[in-house]
Motif scaffolding. Structure first.
Motif, PDB file in Angstrom:
ATOM      1  N   PHE A  18       0.817  -1.210   0.000  1.00  0.00           N
ATOM      2  CA  PHE A  18       0.000   0.000   0.000  1.00  0.00           C
ATOM      3  C   PHE A  18       0.852   1.262   0.000  1.00  0.00           C
ATOM      4  N   LYS A  19       1.985   1.232   0.684  1.00  0.00           N
ATOM      5  CA  LYS A  19       2.861   2.407   0.676  1.00  0.00           C
ATOM      6  C   LYS A  19       3.468   2.647  -0.711  1.00  0.00           C
ATOM      7  N   VAL A  20       3.814   1.593  -1.418  1.00  0.00           N
ATOM      8  CA  VAL A  20       4.340   1.742  -2.772  1.00  0.00           C
ATOM      9  C   VAL A  20       3.225   2.162  -3.727  1.00  0.00           C
ATOM     10  N   ARG A  21       2.031   1.653  -3.502  1.00  0.00           N
ATOM     11  CA  ARG A  21       0.901   2.004  -4.370  1.00  0.00           C
ATOM     12  C   ARG A  21       0.548   3.484  -4.263  1.00  0.00           C
ATOM     13  N   ILE A  22       0.805   4.084  -3.111  1.00  0.00           N
ATOM     14  CA  ILE A  22       0.530   5.509  -2.942  1.00  0.00           C
ATOM     15  C   ILE A  22       1.328   6.330  -3.959  1.00  0.00           C
ATOM     16  N   LEU A  23       2.517   5.880  -4.290  1.00  0.00           N
ATOM     17  CA  LEU A  23       3.363   6.621  -5.224  1.00  0.00           C
ATOM     18  C   LEU A  23       2.773   6.688  -6.623  1.00  0.00           C
ATOM     19  N   SER A  24       1.962   5.705  -6.996  1.00  0.00           N
ATOM     20  CA  SER A  24       1.410   5.686  -8.353  1.00  0.00           C
ATOM     21  C   SER A  24       0.034   6.344  -8.442  1.00  0.00           C
ATOM     22  N   VAL A  25      -0.548   6.696  -7.318  1.00  0.00           N
ATOM     23  CA  VAL A  25      -1.875   7.298  -7.310  1.00  0.00           C
ATOM     24  C   VAL A  25      -1.748   8.811  -7.444  1.00  0.00           C
ATOM     25  N   LYS A  26      -2.541   9.391  -8.337  1.00  0.00           N
ATOM     26  CA  LYS A  26      -2.494  10.833  -8.568  1.00  0.00           C
ATOM     27  C   LYS A  26      -3.550  11.583  -7.763  1.00  0.00           C
ATOM     28  N   ASP A  27      -4.696  10.978  -7.540  1.00  0.00           N
ATOM     29  CA  ASP A  27      -5.789  11.622  -6.818  1.00  0.00           C
ATOM     30  C   ASP A  27      -5.489  11.626  -5.322  1.00  0.00           C
ATOM     31  N   GLU A  28      -5.611  12.798  -4.690  1.00  0.00           N
ATOM     32  CA  GLU A  28      -5.271  12.905  -3.278  1.00  0.00           C
ATOM     33  C   GLU A  28      -6.233  12.124  -2.393  1.00  0.00           C
ATOM     34  N   LEU A  29      -7.495  12.070  -2.755  1.00  0.00           N
ATOM     35  CA  LEU A  29      -8.477  11.325  -1.968  1.00  0.00           C
ATOM     36  C   LEU A  29      -8.180   9.828  -1.993  1.00  0.00           C
ATOM     37  N   THR A  30      -7.845   9.316  -3.156  1.00  0.00           N
ATOM     38  CA  THR A  30      -7.477   7.904  -3.269  1.00  0.00           C
ATOM     39  C   THR A  30      -6.159   7.628  -2.556  1.00  0.00           C
ATOM     40  N   MET A  31      -5.270   8.601  -2.570  1.00  0.00           N
ATOM     41  CA  MET A  31      -3.996   8.449  -1.875  1.00  0.00           C
ATOM     42  C   MET A  31      -4.218   8.329  -0.364  1.00  0.00           C
ATOM     43  N   ARG A  32      -5.073   9.145   0.168  1.00  0.00           N
ATOM     44  CA  ARG A  32      -5.363   9.080   1.610  1.00  0.00           C
ATOM     45  C   ARG A  32      -6.105   7.796   1.967  1.00  0.00           C
ATOM     46  N   TYR A  33      -6.962   7.342   1.075  1.00  0.00           N
ATOM     47  CA  TYR A  33      -7.688   6.082   1.279  1.00  0.00           C
ATOM     48  C   TYR A  33      -6.701   4.901   1.318  1.00  0.00           C
ATOM     49  N   THR A  34      -5.748   4.909   0.415  1.00  0.00           N
ATOM     50  CA  THR A  34      -4.727   3.862   0.390  1.00  0.00           C
ATOM     51  C   THR A  34      -3.825   3.951   1.621  1.00  0.00           C
ATOM     52  N   ASN A  35      -3.534   5.157   2.063  1.00  0.00           N
ATOM     53  CA  ASN A  35      -2.722   5.325   3.263  1.00  0.00           C
ATOM     54  C   ASN A  35      -3.468   4.809   4.501  1.00  0.00           C
ATOM     55  N   ALA A  36      -4.781   4.945   4.523  1.00  0.00           N
ATOM     56  CA  ALA A  36      -5.569   4.407   5.636  1.00  0.00           C
ATOM     57  C   ALA A  36      -5.475   2.880   5.665  1.00  0.00           C
ATOM     58  N   LYS A  37      -5.489   2.260   4.505  1.00  0.00           N
ATOM     59  CA  LYS A  37      -5.313   0.804   4.453  1.00  0.00           C
ATOM     60  C   LYS A  37      -3.930   0.409   4.955  1.00  0.00           C
ATOM     61  N   ALA A  38      -2.931   1.209   4.605  1.00  0.00           N
ATOM     62  CA  ALA A  38      -1.575   0.926   5.072  1.00  0.00           C
ATOM     63  C   ALA A  38      -1.483   1.060   6.591  1.00  0.00           C
ATOM     64  N   ARG A  39      -2.187   2.028   7.163  1.00  0.00           N
ATOM     65  CA  ARG A  39      -2.205   2.187   8.620  1.00  0.00           C
ATOM     66  C   ARG A  39      -2.828   0.979   9.309  1.00  0.00           C
ATOM     67  N   ILE A  40      -3.883   0.441   8.723  1.00  0.00           N
ATOM     68  CA  ILE A  40      -4.514  -0.749   9.294  1.00  0.00           C
ATOM     69  C   ILE A  40      -3.528  -1.912   9.290  1.00  0.00           C
ATOM     70  N   CYS A  41      -2.830  -2.085   8.188  1.00  0.00           N
ATOM     71  CA  CYS A  41      -1.838  -3.172   8.101  1.00  0.00           C
ATOM     72  C   CYS A  41      -0.702  -2.968   9.095  1.00  0.00           C
ATOM     73  N   LEU A  42      -0.263  -1.726   9.273  1.00  0.00           N
ATOM     74  CA  LEU A  42       0.790  -1.446  10.246  1.00  0.00           C
ATOM     75  C   LEU A  42       0.306  -1.740  11.663  1.00  0.00           C
ATOM     76  N   GLY A  43      -0.938  -1.390  11.954  1.00  0.00           N
ATOM     77  CA  GLY A  43      -1.493  -1.677  13.269  1.00  0.00           C
ATOM     78  C   GLY A  43      -1.583  -3.167  13.546  1.00  0.00           C
ATOM     79  N   ILE A  44      -1.997  -3.922  12.551  1.00  0.00           N
ATOM     80  CA  ILE A  44      -2.064  -5.380  12.700  1.00  0.00           C
ATOM     81  C   ILE A  44      -0.666  -5.954  12.895  1.00  0.00           C
ATOM     82  N   LEU A  45       0.293  -5.428  12.149  1.00  0.00           N
ATOM     83  CA  LEU A  45       1.681  -5.869  12.288  1.00  0.00           C
ATOM     84  C   LEU A  45       2.187  -5.638  13.710  1.00  0.00           C
ATOM     85  N   LEU A  46       2.007  -4.429  14.235  1.00  0.00           N
ATOM     86  CA  LEU A  46       2.477  -4.127  15.585  1.00  0.00           C
ATOM     87  C   LEU A  46       1.750  -4.957  16.634  1.00  0.00           C
ATOM     88  N   PHE A  47       0.449  -5.103  16.479  1.00  0.00           N
ATOM     89  CA  PHE A  47      -0.363  -5.849  17.440  1.00  0.00           C
ATOM     90  C   PHE A  47       0.106  -7.298  17.553  1.00  0.00           C
TER      91      PHE A  47
END
Length: 99
Positions: A18-47
């Motif tokens: 998801f972090k790499v996919r953010i680099l290819s997204v041009k729309d800021e709303l989609t970028m933030r949506y993808t970053n939210a998915k990355a945050r969920i994955c990071l939270g699961i990783l830490l947990f």
């Protein structure tokens, strides 16, 4: 006990994806949506990393460190899920307006 390492590796791979996919997204709303998915994955990783470390070492120090990881993982996943729901609604609202 193989469950925790599988979840940890899978969430790490998804976080990087998801972090790499953010680099290819041009729309800021989609970028933030993808970053939210990355945050969920990071939270699961830490947990799950915190739980796994305590189960692997079973010492008092690993318990305290594991509690910290579980806490921050839970907070990160919860915040990511709130952002995920918000930006999903915004994307759907934007799609209705344009289309």
């Amino acid at each position: 006990m193989i469950f925790f390492p599988i979840v940890i590796v899978l969430s790490l791979v998804l976080y990087i994806f998801f972090k790499v996919r953010i680099l290819s997204v041009k729309d800021e709303l989609t970028m933030r949506y993808t970053n939210a998915k990355a945050r969920i994955c990071l939270g699961i990783l830490l947990f799950f990393f915190g739980i796994n470390q305590y189960l692997f070492y079973e010492t008092r120090l690993s318990l305290f460190i594991g509690i910290i990881f579980v806490f921050f993982g839970f907070i990160q996943a919860q915040y990511g899920f709130k952002l995920f729901k918000y930006f999903r609604k915004e994307i759907l609202r934007k799609a209705e307006a344009t289309g």
